[in-house]
Design a protein around this motif. Structure first.
Motif, PDB file in Angstrom:
ATOM      1  N   ALA A 283       0.802  -1.226   0.000  1.00 46.94           N
ATOM      2  CA  ALA A 283       0.000   0.000   0.000  1.00 46.94           C
ATOM      3  C   ALA A 283       0.827   1.265   0.000  1.00 46.94           C
ATOM      4  O   ALA A 283       0.301   2.350  -0.118  1.00 46.94           O
ATOM      5  CB  ALA A 283      -0.933   0.003   1.215  1.00 46.94           C
ATOM      6  N   GLY A 284       2.064   1.166   0.169  1.00 48.07           N
ATOM      7  CA  GLY A 284       2.940   2.325   0.247  1.00 48.07           C
ATOM      8  C   GLY A 284       4.228   1.857   0.875  1.00 48.07           C
ATOM      9  O   GLY A 284       4.377   0.686   1.232  1.00 48.07           O
ATOM     10  N   LYS A 285       5.154   2.753   1.031  1.00 46.66           N
ATOM     11  CA  LYS A 285       6.452   2.382   1.599  1.00 46.66           C
ATOM     12  C   LYS A 285       6.259   1.802   3.002  1.00 46.66           C
ATOM     13  O   LYS A 285       5.793   2.473   3.906  1.00 46.66           O
ATOM     14  CB  LYS A 285       7.362   3.595   1.646  1.00 46.66           C
ATOM     15  CG  LYS A 285       8.751   3.266   2.106  1.00 46.66           C
ATOM     16  CD  LYS A 285       9.639   4.489   2.107  1.00 46.66           C
ATOM     17  CE  LYS A 285      11.009   4.109   2.629  1.00 46.66           C
ATOM     18  NZ  LYS A 285      11.849   5.291   2.786  1.00 46.66           N
ATOM     19  N   GLY A 286       6.576   0.516   3.147  1.00 42.65           N
ATOM     20  CA  GLY A 286       6.528  -0.128   4.451  1.00 42.65           C
ATOM     21  C   GLY A 286       5.143  -0.443   4.968  1.00 42.65           C
ATOM     22  O   GLY A 286       4.964  -0.671   6.159  1.00 42.65           O
ATOM     23  N   ALA A 287       4.136  -0.466   4.088  1.00 45.35           N
ATOM     24  CA  ALA A 287       2.766  -0.708   4.548  1.00 45.35           C
ATOM     25  C   ALA A 287       2.015  -1.609   3.571  1.00 45.35           C
ATOM     26  O   ALA A 287       2.387  -1.727   2.402  1.00 45.35           O
ATOM     27  CB  ALA A 287       2.012   0.612   4.714  1.00 45.35           C
TER      28      ALA A 287
ATOM     29  N   MET B 252      -8.870  -2.066  -4.395  1.00 49.15           N
ATOM     30  CA  MET B 252      -7.697  -1.917  -3.530  1.00 49.15           C
ATOM     31  C   MET B 252      -6.573  -1.212  -4.290  1.00 49.15           C
ATOM     32  O   MET B 252      -5.932  -0.302  -3.751  1.00 49.15           O
ATOM     33  CB  MET B 252      -7.222  -3.285  -3.037  1.00 49.15           C
ATOM     34  CG  MET B 252      -8.143  -3.938  -2.029  1.00 49.15           C
ATOM     35  SD  MET B 252      -7.662  -5.636  -1.627  1.00 49.15           S
ATOM     36  CE  MET B 252      -6.206  -5.341  -0.597  1.00 49.15           C
ATOM     37  N   ALA B 253      -6.359  -1.607  -5.529  1.00 49.89           N
ATOM     38  CA  ALA B 253      -5.314  -0.977  -6.348  1.00 49.89           C
ATOM     39  C   ALA B 253      -5.614   0.499  -6.583  1.00 49.89           C
ATOM     40  O   ALA B 253      -4.708   1.340  -6.522  1.00 49.89           O
ATOM     41  CB  ALA B 253      -5.175  -1.718  -7.677  1.00 49.89           C
ATOM     42  N   MET B 254      -6.882   0.831  -6.830  1.00 50.08           N
ATOM     43  CA  MET B 254      -7.252   2.230  -7.038  1.00 50.08           C
ATOM     44  C   MET B 254      -7.044   3.054  -5.762  1.00 50.08           C
ATOM     45  O   MET B 254      -6.566   4.187  -5.825  1.00 50.08           O
ATOM     46  CB  MET B 254      -8.713   2.348  -7.500  1.00 50.08           C
ATOM     47  CG  MET B 254      -8.987   1.801  -8.884  1.00 50.08           C
ATOM     48  SD  MET B 254      -8.108   2.698 -10.195  1.00 50.08           S
ATOM     49  CE  MET B 254      -6.689   1.662 -10.455  1.00 50.08           C
ATOM     50  N   LEU B 255      -7.386   2.494  -4.618  1.00 50.09           N
ATOM     51  CA  LEU B 255      -7.179   3.194  -3.351  1.00 50.09           C
ATOM     52  C   LEU B 255      -5.695   3.432  -3.104  1.00 50.09           C
ATOM     53  O   LEU B 255      -5.289   4.534  -2.745  1.00 50.09           O
ATOM     54  CB  LEU B 255      -7.783   2.401  -2.186  1.00 50.09           C
ATOM     55  CG  LEU B 255      -7.573   3.007  -0.799  1.00 50.09           C
ATOM     56  CD1 LEU B 255      -8.241   4.371  -0.683  1.00 50.09           C
ATOM     57  CD2 LEU B 255      -8.087   2.067   0.280  1.00 50.09           C
ATOM     58  N   VAL B 256      -4.894   2.415  -3.346  1.00 53.40           N
ATOM     59  CA  VAL B 256      -3.449   2.554  -3.143  1.00 53.40           C
ATOM     60  C   VAL B 256      -2.866   3.577  -4.110  1.00 53.40           C
ATOM     61  O   VAL B 256      -2.029   4.399  -3.732  1.00 53.40           O
ATOM     62  CB  VAL B 256      -2.753   1.184  -3.281  1.00 53.40           C
ATOM     63  CG1 VAL B 256      -1.253   1.335  -3.380  1.00 53.40           C
ATOM     64  CG2 VAL B 256      -3.133   0.287  -2.113  1.00 53.40           C
TER      65      VAL B 256
ATOM     66  N   GLY C 236     -11.983 -10.078  -8.136  1.00 50.27           N
ATOM     67  CA  GLY C 236     -11.426  -9.158  -9.128  1.00 50.27           C
ATOM     68  C   GLY C 236     -11.795  -7.715  -8.836  1.00 50.27           C
ATOM     69  O   GLY C 236     -10.959  -6.817  -8.930  1.00 50.27           O
ATOM     70  N   LEU C 237     -13.051  -7.484  -8.453  1.00 50.69           N
ATOM     71  CA  LEU C 237     -13.494  -6.131  -8.111  1.00 50.69           C
ATOM     72  C   LEU C 237     -12.778  -5.629  -6.861  1.00 50.69           C
ATOM     73  O   LEU C 237     -12.330  -4.482  -6.821  1.00 50.69           O
ATOM     74  CB  LEU C 237     -15.010  -6.105  -7.889  1.00 50.69           C
ATOM     75  CG  LEU C 237     -15.597  -4.771  -7.423  1.00 50.69           C
ATOM     76  CD1 LEU C 237     -15.369  -3.680  -8.469  1.00 50.69           C
ATOM     77  CD2 LEU C 237     -17.079  -4.929  -7.096  1.00 50.69           C
ATOM     78  N   ILE C 238     -12.644  -6.481  -5.872  1.00 49.36           N
ATOM     79  CA  ILE C 238     -11.950  -6.070  -4.647  1.00 49.36           C
ATOM     80  C   ILE C 238     -10.493  -5.729  -4.950  1.00 49.36           C
ATOM     81  O   ILE C 238      -9.985  -4.697  -4.513  1.00 49.36           O
ATOM     82  CB  ILE C 238     -12.053  -7.160  -3.564  1.00 49.36           C
ATOM     83  CG1 ILE C 238     -13.501  -7.300  -3.101  1.00 49.36           C
ATOM     84  CG2 ILE C 238     -11.141  -6.829  -2.374  1.00 49.36           C
ATOM     85  CD1 ILE C 238     -13.744  -8.462  -2.168  1.00 49.36           C
ATOM     86  N   ALA C 239      -9.832  -6.579  -5.717  1.00 50.99           N
ATOM     87  CA  ALA C 239      -8.437  -6.321  -6.085  1.00 50.99           C
ATOM     88  C   ALA C 239      -8.303  -4.999  -6.830  1.00 50.99           C
ATOM     89  O   ALA C 239      -7.393  -4.202  -6.577  1.00 50.99           O
ATOM     90  CB  ALA C 239      -7.898  -7.477  -6.930  1.00 50.99           C
TER      91      ALA C 239
END
Length: 139
Positions: free
Chosen positions: A91-95, A114-118, A108-111
């Protein structure tokens, strides 16, 4: 007033993510070493800490496999259980971001979400390494 990227800010983002995804049960943001940084509404402290620890362990094992077998950096790990799914993504550096969903979930929708949020909020979803925190006097 809390600074941007605080656990209450992240909690709101996680609540929104879980609310928008059918069959999503909970979401947590965790440090790479398994410390709970934020959780969606309804997640107890114990459950959040346990999910964070499990997600960090799974992500670490996947990272080791990627390194050992030449697969490269791990993007996402999905665990399919009898009646649930757990998805973990960097999700980001170290997270990491982890979502727990029911068996009828659209993985697939959840993935994707999650990618869009990140992508949109990854700069808030970071955890400094212990050496960086120590250097800044935050140990």
């Amino acid at each position: 007033m809390q600074k941007a990227g605080s656990s209450s800010d992240l909690g709101w983002l996680l609540d929104d993510l879980v609310h928008r995804l059918p069959h999503a049960r909970s979401a947590v943001v965790l440090s790479a070493d398994g410390l709970l940084m934020a959780s969606s509404k309804g997640v107890t402290q114990d459950d959040g800490e346990h999910l964070a620890a499990v997600a960090a362990g799974i992500q670490s094992l996947a990272k080791g496999a990627g390194t050992r077998f030449g697969g490269g950096p791990v993007r996402q790990t999905i665990v399919e259980m009898q009646s649930a799914f757990m998805l973990v993504t960097v999700a980001g550096k170290g997270a990491c971001l982890a979502v727990l969903a029911g068996e009828d979930a659209d993985v697939g929708l959840i993935a994707y979400e999650m990618a869009m949020l990140v992508t949109a909020m990854g700069h808030h979803l970071t955890s400094p390494s212990r050496t960086e925190a120590a250097a800044e006097g935050r140990t």
